[in-house]
Design a protein around this motif. Structure first.
Motif, PDB file in Angstrom:
ATOM      1  N   GLY A 115       0.335 -59.776 -43.240  1.00 28.15           N
ATOM      2  CA  GLY A 115       1.120 -58.895 -42.401  1.00 28.15           C
ATOM      3  C   GLY A 115       1.748 -57.792 -43.236  1.00 28.15           C
ATOM      4  O   GLY A 115       1.586 -57.749 -44.469  1.00 28.15           O
ATOM      5  N   PRO A 116       2.489 -56.879 -42.597  1.00 25.83           N
ATOM      6  CA  PRO A 116       3.079 -55.744 -43.321  1.00 25.83           C
ATOM      7  C   PRO A 116       3.917 -56.124 -44.531  1.00 25.83           C
ATOM      8  O   PRO A 116       3.951 -55.385 -45.524  1.00 25.83           O
ATOM      9  N   ALA A 117       4.575 -57.277 -44.481  1.00 27.33           N
ATOM     10  CA  ALA A 117       5.419 -57.686 -45.612  1.00 27.33           C
ATOM     11  C   ALA A 117       4.605 -57.921 -46.881  1.00 27.33           C
ATOM     12  O   ALA A 117       5.152 -57.863 -47.996  1.00 27.33           O
ATOM     13  N   GLU A 118       3.310 -58.168 -46.725  1.00 29.72           N
ATOM     14  CA  GLU A 118       2.457 -58.426 -47.891  1.00 29.72           C
ATOM     15  C   GLU A 118       1.523 -57.267 -48.220  1.00 29.72           C
ATOM     16  O   GLU A 118       0.669 -57.396 -49.102  1.00 29.72           O
ATOM     17  N   TYR A 119       1.670 -56.142 -47.539  1.00 25.01           N
ATOM     18  CA  TYR A 119       0.744 -55.031 -47.788  1.00 25.01           C
ATOM     19  C   TYR A 119       0.776 -54.580 -49.245  1.00 25.01           C
ATOM     20  O   TYR A 119      -0.270 -54.300 -49.841  1.00 25.01           O
ATOM     21  N   ARG A 120       1.972 -54.486 -49.829  1.00 24.34           N
ATOM     22  CA  ARG A 120       2.036 -54.037 -51.231  1.00 24.34           C
ATOM     23  C   ARG A 120       1.384 -55.059 -52.150  1.00 24.34           C
ATOM     24  O   ARG A 120       0.622 -54.688 -53.063  1.00 24.34           O
ATOM     25  N   HIS A 121       1.661 -56.310 -51.936  1.00 20.87           N
ATOM     26  CA  HIS A 121       1.035 -57.351 -52.749  1.00 20.87           C
ATOM     27  C   HIS A 121      -0.478 -57.303 -52.586  1.00 20.87           C
ATOM     28  O   HIS A 121      -1.221 -57.422 -53.576  1.00 20.87           O
ATOM     29  N   PHE A 122      -0.938 -57.104 -51.360  1.00 24.88           N
ATOM     30  CA  PHE A 122      -2.374 -56.973 -51.110  1.00 24.88           C
ATOM     31  C   PHE A 122      -2.939 -55.793 -51.907  1.00 24.88           C
ATOM     32  O   PHE A 122      -3.983 -55.918 -52.559  1.00 24.88           O
ATOM     33  N   GLY A 123      -2.256 -54.659 -51.868  1.00 24.66           N
ATOM     34  CA  GLY A 123      -2.710 -53.490 -52.612  1.00 24.66           C
ATOM     35  C   GLY A 123      -2.757 -53.744 -54.108  1.00 24.66           C
ATOM     36  O   GLY A 123      -3.675 -53.284 -54.807  1.00 24.66           O
ATOM     37  N   GLU A 124      -1.791 -54.469 -54.627  1.00 20.45           N
ATOM     38  CA  GLU A 124      -1.791 -54.805 -56.056  1.00 20.45           C
ATOM     39  C   GLU A 124      -2.978 -55.698 -56.411  1.00 20.45           C
ATOM     40  O   GLU A 124      -3.593 -55.541 -57.479  1.00 20.45           O
ATOM     41  N   LEU A 125      -3.306 -56.620 -55.517  1.00 20.50           N
ATOM     42  CA  LEU A 125      -4.467 -57.479 -55.755  1.00 20.50           C
ATOM     43  C   LEU A 125      -5.766 -56.681 -55.708  1.00 20.50           C
ATOM     44  O   LEU A 125      -6.692 -56.933 -56.498  1.00 20.50           O
ATOM     45  N   VAL A 126      -5.858 -55.722 -54.773  1.00 17.76           N
ATOM     46  CA  VAL A 126      -7.033 -54.847 -54.729  1.00 17.76           C
ATOM     47  C   VAL A 126      -7.159 -54.096 -56.052  1.00 17.76           C
ATOM     48  O   VAL A 126      -8.245 -54.018 -56.649  1.00 17.76           O
ATOM     49  N   ARG A 127      -6.067 -53.523 -56.513  1.00 16.57           N
ATOM     50  CA  ARG A 127      -6.056 -52.822 -57.812  1.00 16.57           C
ATOM     51  C   ARG A 127      -6.560 -53.727 -58.922  1.00 16.57           C
ATOM     52  O   ARG A 127      -7.442 -53.353 -59.715  1.00 16.57           O
ATOM     53  N   ASP A 128      -6.018 -54.935 -58.989  1.00 16.99           N
ATOM     54  CA  ASP A 128      -6.370 -55.843 -60.076  1.00 16.99           C
ATOM     55  C   ASP A 128      -7.804 -56.336 -59.944  1.00 16.99           C
ATOM     56  O   ASP A 128      -8.509 -56.508 -60.946  1.00 16.99           O
ATOM     57  N   GLY A 129      -8.249 -56.554 -58.693  1.00 16.97           N
ATOM     58  CA  GLY A 129      -9.603 -57.025 -58.474  1.00 16.97           C
ATOM     59  C   GLY A 129     -10.654 -56.001 -58.848  1.00 16.97           C
ATOM     60  O   GLY A 129     -11.790 -56.350 -59.186  1.00 16.97           O
ATOM     61  N   PHE A 130     -10.271 -54.716 -58.792  1.00 11.46           N
ATOM     62  CA  PHE A 130     -11.177 -53.645 -59.216  1.00 11.46           C
ATOM     63  C   PHE A 130     -10.879 -53.187 -60.649  1.00 11.46           C
ATOM     64  O   PHE A 130     -11.316 -52.114 -61.068  1.00 11.46           O
ATOM     65  N   ASP A 131     -10.120 -54.003 -61.374  1.00 10.92           N
ATOM     66  CA  ASP A 131      -9.852 -53.775 -62.801  1.00 10.92           C
ATOM     67  C   ASP A 131      -9.173 -52.438 -63.067  1.00 10.92           C
ATOM     68  O   ASP A 131      -9.468 -51.751 -64.052  1.00 10.92           O
ATOM     69  N   MET A 132      -8.220 -52.076 -62.212  1.00 11.66           N
ATOM     70  CA  MET A 132      -7.507 -50.811 -62.362  1.00 11.66           C
ATOM     71  C   MET A 132      -6.039 -51.007 -62.770  1.00 11.66           C
ATOM     72  O   MET A 132      -5.270 -50.056 -62.773  1.00 11.66           O
ATOM     73  N   ARG A 133      -5.664 -52.217 -63.129  1.00 11.24           N
ATOM     74  CA  ARG A 133      -4.267 -52.492 -63.442  1.00 11.24           C
ATOM     75  C   ARG A 133      -3.745 -51.641 -64.592  1.00 11.24           C
ATOM     76  O   ARG A 133      -2.598 -51.181 -64.585  1.00 11.24           O
ATOM     77  N   GLY A 134      -4.592 -51.399 -65.595  1.00  9.14           N
ATOM     78  CA  GLY A 134      -4.147 -50.659 -66.767  1.00  9.14           C
ATOM     79  C   GLY A 134      -4.264 -49.157 -66.643  1.00  9.14           C
ATOM     80  O   GLY A 134      -3.928 -48.437 -67.584  1.00  9.14           O
ATOM     81  N   ASP A 135      -4.735 -48.667 -65.494  1.00 12.54           N
ATOM     82  CA  ASP A 135      -4.903 -47.222 -65.298  1.00 12.54           C
ATOM     83  C   ASP A 135      -3.655 -46.658 -64.633  1.00 12.54           C
ATOM     84  O   ASP A 135      -3.355 -46.973 -63.480  1.00 12.54           O
ATOM     85  N   GLY A 136      -2.947 -45.808 -65.367  1.00 17.39           N
ATOM     86  CA  GLY A 136      -1.684 -45.277 -64.859  1.00 17.39           C
ATOM     87  C   GLY A 136      -1.824 -44.335 -63.686  1.00 17.39           C
ATOM     88  O   GLY A 136      -0.834 -44.059 -62.986  1.00 17.39           O
ATOM     89  N   VAL A 137      -3.030 -43.810 -63.448  1.00 15.89           N
ATOM     90  CA  VAL A 137      -3.264 -42.910 -62.318  1.00 15.89           C
ATOM     91  C   VAL A 137      -3.935 -43.644 -61.168  1.00 15.89           C
ATOM     92  O   VAL A 137      -3.446 -43.653 -60.035  1.00 15.89           O
ATOM     93  N   LEU A 138      -5.060 -44.285 -61.453  1.00 13.86           N
ATOM     94  CA  LEU A 138      -5.821 -44.932 -60.382  1.00 13.86           C
ATOM     95  C   LEU A 138      -5.192 -46.243 -59.919  1.00 13.86           C
ATOM     96  O   LEU A 138      -5.400 -46.662 -58.782  1.00 13.86           O
ATOM     97  N   GLY A 139      -4.384 -46.885 -60.779  1.00 14.34           N
ATOM     98  CA  GLY A 139      -3.690 -48.097 -60.341  1.00 14.34           C
ATOM     99  C   GLY A 139      -2.782 -47.838 -59.147  1.00 14.34           C
ATOM    100  O   GLY A 139      -2.937 -48.462 -58.085  1.00 14.34           O
ATOM    101  N   PRO A 140      -1.831 -46.893 -59.268  1.00 10.29           N
ATOM    102  CA  PRO A 140      -0.985 -46.562 -58.115  1.00 10.29           C
ATOM    103  C   PRO A 140      -1.792 -46.007 -56.933  1.00 10.29           C
ATOM    104  O   PRO A 140      -1.444 -46.244 -55.773  1.00 10.29           O
TER     105      PRO A 140
END
Length: 274
Positions: free
Chosen positions: A140-165
């Motif tokens: 639900g909406p309360a987890e949208y940010r967490h979901f987005g962070e998982l998408v970032r991490d799943g696509f190996d973008m955690r360390g990218d300061g531009v594409l991560g956000p």
């Protein structure tokens, strides 16, 4: 129109709906990332200043959703040049007409060697994927940010300061924009969140997007569990056509085929260098 031609039209319509929600959910997010989803020469055309990846900078559906002639090609070139992006037209081998291919060549376009495969499943039955310790929940909406962070991490973008956000913000915005026509799913292993999947609903079609798995959980069937969850949800929402795009000959594509999907087409991105 052949059966596959009809499916391709529906599939591209779903891509457009999902892409518009992701790239251009609203003026604030569009301004932040220089993103737009315009219509050029009558065809849907996303562009993105933050990322030059052709998936977010291309003309979609030429010769399928509408025609593209030489005047239209000139308009495409002008549009991309004003956006400081390489002009790109998506081509569908075996579908795109020889006349359009010749016109693109005359305008300086050539096969970039890159593009996505699209896969389709037609079914009325859920897919059974049962894995010990694995569960999938709709967020639900309360987890949208967490979901987005998982998408970032799943696509190996955690360390990218531009594409991560970029991944986080546009994922959240797309879920908000889609509302009842979208859904996000998180797959967990023994209570630890491990992967994601997003659903985009359009006329007759459920599109499966953002299928990502965090590196340490890969190879354990997590993506298949997330695919099955989205098929179940789509069936419950009255959809019988399921689509997804992957890199050619990728593990994601193999996972889809293991669950009954087939390749509908392989697109090629034709680009025009300066």
């Amino acid at each position: 129109m052949s059966r596959d031609a009809d499916l391709i039209t529906l599939e591209l319509g779903n891509q457009v709906a999902g892409g518009r929600a992701f790239i251009a959910a609203g003026p604030e997010i569009s301004a932040r990332y220089g993103a737009a989803f315009d219509t050029v020469a009558g065809l849907p055309t996303p562009t993105c200043a933050t990322w030059d990846y052709a998936l977010f900078n291309r003309v979609i559906g030429a010769d399928v959703l509408g025609p593209l002639d030489e005047r239209g090609i000139a308009a495409v070139v002008h549009h991309f040049m004003t956006k400081s992006r390489v002009p790109c037209v998506e081509v569908y081998p075996g579908i795109t007409s020889p006349d359009l291919l010749a016109a693109l060549a005359r305008a300086g376009f050539a096969d970039s060697g890159h593009g996505f495969e699209s896969h389709v499943l037609e079914t009325e039955r859920p897919i059974d994927v049962a894995l010990p310790g694995v569960s999938v929940r709709r967020v639900g909406p309360a987890e949208y940010r967490h979901f987005g962070e998982l998408v970032r991490d799943g696509f190996d973008m955690r360390g990218d300061g531009v594409l991560g956000p970029f991944f986080i913000d546009l994922t959240i915005a797309s879920l908000d924009a889609l509302g009842a026509n979208g859904a996000g799913f998180i797959a967990s292993v023994d209570g630890e969140d491990a992967g994601t999947g997003q659903l985009v609903l359009t006329d007759r079609v459920a599109g499966c997007y953002s299928g990502s798995v965090i590196e340490k959980f890969r190879g354990r069937g997590i993506q298949k569990a997330a695919i099955a969850a989205r098929v179940r949800e789509g069936l419950a929402r009255g959809k019988r056509l399921f689509i997804s795009q992957t890199d050619p000959d990728s593990p994601s594509g193999h996972n889809l085929h293991d669950l009954g999907f087939r390749t509908l087409y392989r697109a090629t991105w034709y680009t025009r260098q300066a």
